[in-house]
Structures are given as structure tokens and as C-alpha cells.
Write an enzyme that holds these catalytic residues in place. Structure first.
Site, short mmCIF file in Angstrom:
data_model
loop_
_atom_site.label_atom_id
_atom_site.label_comp_id
_atom_site.label_asym_id
_atom_site.label_seq_id
_atom_site.Cartn_x
_atom_site.Cartn_y
_atom_site.Cartn_z
CG HIS A 58 -5.84 -2.33 8.71
ND1 HIS A 58 -6.02 -1.06 9.19
CD2 HIS A 58 -4.50 -2.53 8.76
CE1 HIS A 58 -4.86 -0.52 9.50
NE2 HIS A 58 -3.92 -1.40 9.26
CD GLU B 46 -8.77 1.15 7.71
OE1 GLU B 46 -8.68 0.14 8.45
OE2 GLU B 46 -8.23 2.23 7.97
CG ASP C 144 -0.33 -0.52 2.48
OD1 ASP C 144 0.91 -0.51 2.57
OD2 ASP C 144 -1.06 -0.94 3.39
CG ASP D 200 -8.81 -1.21 11.59
OD1 ASP D 200 -7.88 -1.97 11.20
OD2 ASP D 200 -9.21 -0.24 10.92
C1 F6R Z 1 1.37 -1.48 6.00
C2 F6R Z 1 0.24 -2.35 6.21
C3 F6R Z 1 -0.58 -2.27 7.44
C4 F6R Z 1 0.21 -2.61 8.70
C5 F6R Z 1 -0.68 -2.50 9.93
C6 F6R Z 1 0.09 -2.73 11.21
O1 F6R Z 1 1.97 -1.69 4.75
O2 F6R Z 1 -0.05 -3.13 5.35
O3 F6R Z 1 -1.68 -3.14 7.32
O4 F6R Z 1 0.71 -3.91 8.60
O5 F6R Z 1 -1.30 -1.26 9.96
O6 F6R Z 1 0.96 -1.66 11.40
P1 F6R Z 1 2.05 -1.70 12.55
O7 F6R Z 1 3.06 -2.72 12.15
O8 F6R Z 1 2.64 -0.29 12.54
O9 F6R Z 1 1.34 -2.04 13.81
#
Ligand code: F6R
Length: 262
Positions: A143, A148, A66, A141
Site C-alpha cells: 500500500h 489497501e 493519513d 501489502d
Molecule cells: C504512513 C503511510 C504508510 C507507510 C507504510 C510503511 O503514513 O503512509 O503507507 O508508509 O505502511 O510503513 P513502515 O514505514 O512502518 O514500514
């Protein structure tokens, strides 16, 4: 699904890097899907260390999950003004290994035509032969990538609006430290879809810390629901490996965490 529980963040980072390195050694031209966020930083540091000891990335092809819409690789800006996932990947990994720039794919948040771009990203993954190993975190959440709650489990690469929890989490983890206000944050992102992720050949999902314990248990053991898009891991047909530290695994029941404890 194989669940591996390790003592702490350092141990999950080492274990994840070994998993990735094993694939690169077996298939030097493998296609790896990378993630950003706090979770994989330790893994990327380990990969950089392994590269210094000879791990060769010269034929590896990458696709990132992303990117914020409106941000991209603009190296004229200092890090403090650019929280793009492009910059994250170059700073945290790509600048330190022998990856070829032409083999790196990250969604282009600066594209003038996001819809067309999303389609071309899906095409590029197919042309590369599909993703051999997708690295994933899990959002607060639930994801996967920026899918989302409410995203279709069949969704493809597209524009997604980020919800309040994700904006807050990412503000605390990255933006605040760089001196941004909450209002400076992009509210939209380009993300691979859940359907795109489910088509990869194997996945490596990582989580650490007690803050992730409840959502990890819901995603791995609760009902499959588009309110927790990481629960799609239960539908996954390829090889799924989940590496957790003891805190993140603490709400899985005993049968669950004893699947593979090391
Ligand atoms: C980022 C991504 C997100 C993260 C998620 C957890 O490329 O795909 O889904 O893996 O938001 O983020 P952290 O590791 O910062 O807790």
C-alpha cells in the site's frame, strides 16, 4: 523513475533528508507531503539535525498522507494512550523544527463529518498550489498511504478499512510497544487516495530491509495493479525518486539496481 540504492538505513535517511532539504532551500515556501511509519523516522531525525544547522521550515507547508479514524491531536493524552499520526508527526518532527502550526495539515481523525472533511482536505491541497514533494513508504501489502489492495488507482482522499496485514504490521511496529492489545487498534483511517498522490509534482519513496524486498520489486517492476497500490508509481508523470537500502533492493534485477547505485 530514479532508483538510488544505499548501503543501509542510516544512508537512505541521510540521502532522503538531503533531497528534501534541497527542495526547501530552492523553494522555501514549498508544499511537502509527509508520511508516518518506521521508515521515515531516520529521515526526520536528519531534518531535525539540519534544522539545528540552519535549515528553515518557517514557510514550508505540509500535508500528511493519513490518520487513523477516531484519533487526532489530543495532547491531553500521553503518548502511550495515543498512537495518532498527529502525535507521531509532532513527536518525531514538528516539535523540533520551526514549522508554523497553521502550515501543518494532517487528516483529522476526530472529524464529525469524515466525508466532508475528505473533500475539504483535497481542496486545501489545491489551494496550497499542489504538493511539490510527497514522501512515501510502502506497506507490507504494497500500500501507498492507507490505500489497501483493491483501492482504485484513481481514488481520492477518503475513509479506508485497514486489512489484517496492515493491522498486524502496525501492531508489531507501534501499538504493541506502547502496551496496547491488537483489539485496541482503529480499523479505519482517512487516507489520501492513489489519484491524489499521482497528482503531486514529485515523489520520494523510501524502503529498507529484506522484509520489503519482494513487495518493492513487485511494485516497481511487476504489473501495475490495484492489488499493490504502490505499483501506481509506474504511472507517475512527475519526478519519482526511490531510495532503497541494499536489502530492500535485493530482489530488483541487475539492470534495475544499477540505475543509480551510490
Ligand atoms: C504512513 C503511510 C504508510 C507507510 C507504510 C510503511 O503514513 O503512509 O503507507 O508508509 O505502511 O510503513 P513502515 O514505514 O512502518 O514500514
Amino acid at each position: 523513475m530514479e532508483i538510488i540504492v544505499k548501503r543501509d538505513y542510516e544512508e537512505i535517511s541521510k540521502c532522503a533528508a538531503e533531497h528534501i532539504a534541497a527542495l526547501i532551500k530552492k523553494k522555501p515556501n514549498c508544499v511537502i507531503g509527509f508520511a508516518t511509519g518506521g521508515t521515515p523516522i531516520g529521515t526526520y531525525r536528519e531534518l531535525i539535525r539540519m534544522h539545528k544547522e540552519g535549515l528553515d521550515f518557517s514557510n514550508v507547508i505540509t500535508f500528511n498522507l493519513d490518520e487513523y479514524l477516531g484519533l487526532g491531536l489530543d495532547l491531553s493524552k500521553p503518548y502511550s494512550q495515543d498512537q495518532s499520526y498527529h502525535r507521531f508527526m509532532y513527536e518525531e518532527l514538528f516539535n523540533h523544527i520551526n514549522i508554523k502550526k497553521e502550515n501543518v495539515h494532517i487528516p483529522d481523525g476526530l472529524t464529525k463529518n469524515p466525508e466532508e472533511f475528505c473533500k475539504s482536505y483535497e481542496d486545501a491541497i489545491k489551494e496550497a498550489g499542489g504538493i511539490d514533494l510527497q514522501i512515501l513508504g510502502i506497506g507490507g501489502d504494497g500500500h501507498w498511504a492507507f490505500n489497501e489492495p483493491g483501492s482504485s488507482l484513481e481514488s481520492r482522499t477518503r475513509i479506508e478499512e485497514l486489512n489484517e496485514q496492515t493491522l498486524n504490521d502496525n501492531y508489531e511496529a507501534f501499538y504493541k510497544k506502547a502496551g496496547f492489545t491488537r483489539d485496541d487498534m482503529p480499523h479505519y483511517a482517512i487516507t489520501m487516495g492513489v489519484g491524489t498522490i499521482l497528482e503531486t509534482k514529485s515523489i520520494l519513496m523510501l524502503a529498507y530491509g529484506s522484509k520489503k524486498a519482494e513487495i518493492v520489486a513487485k511494485a516497481l517492476r511487476g504489473p501495475v495493479t490495484n492489488q499493490i497500490t504502490a505499483s501506481a508509481i509506474q504511472l507517475y508523470k512527475g519526478k519519482a525518486t526511490v531510495i532503497l537500502d541494499e536489502d530492500a533492493a535485493s530482489m530488483l534485477d541487475e539492470t534495475q539496481s544499477s540505475e543509480s547505485v551510490s
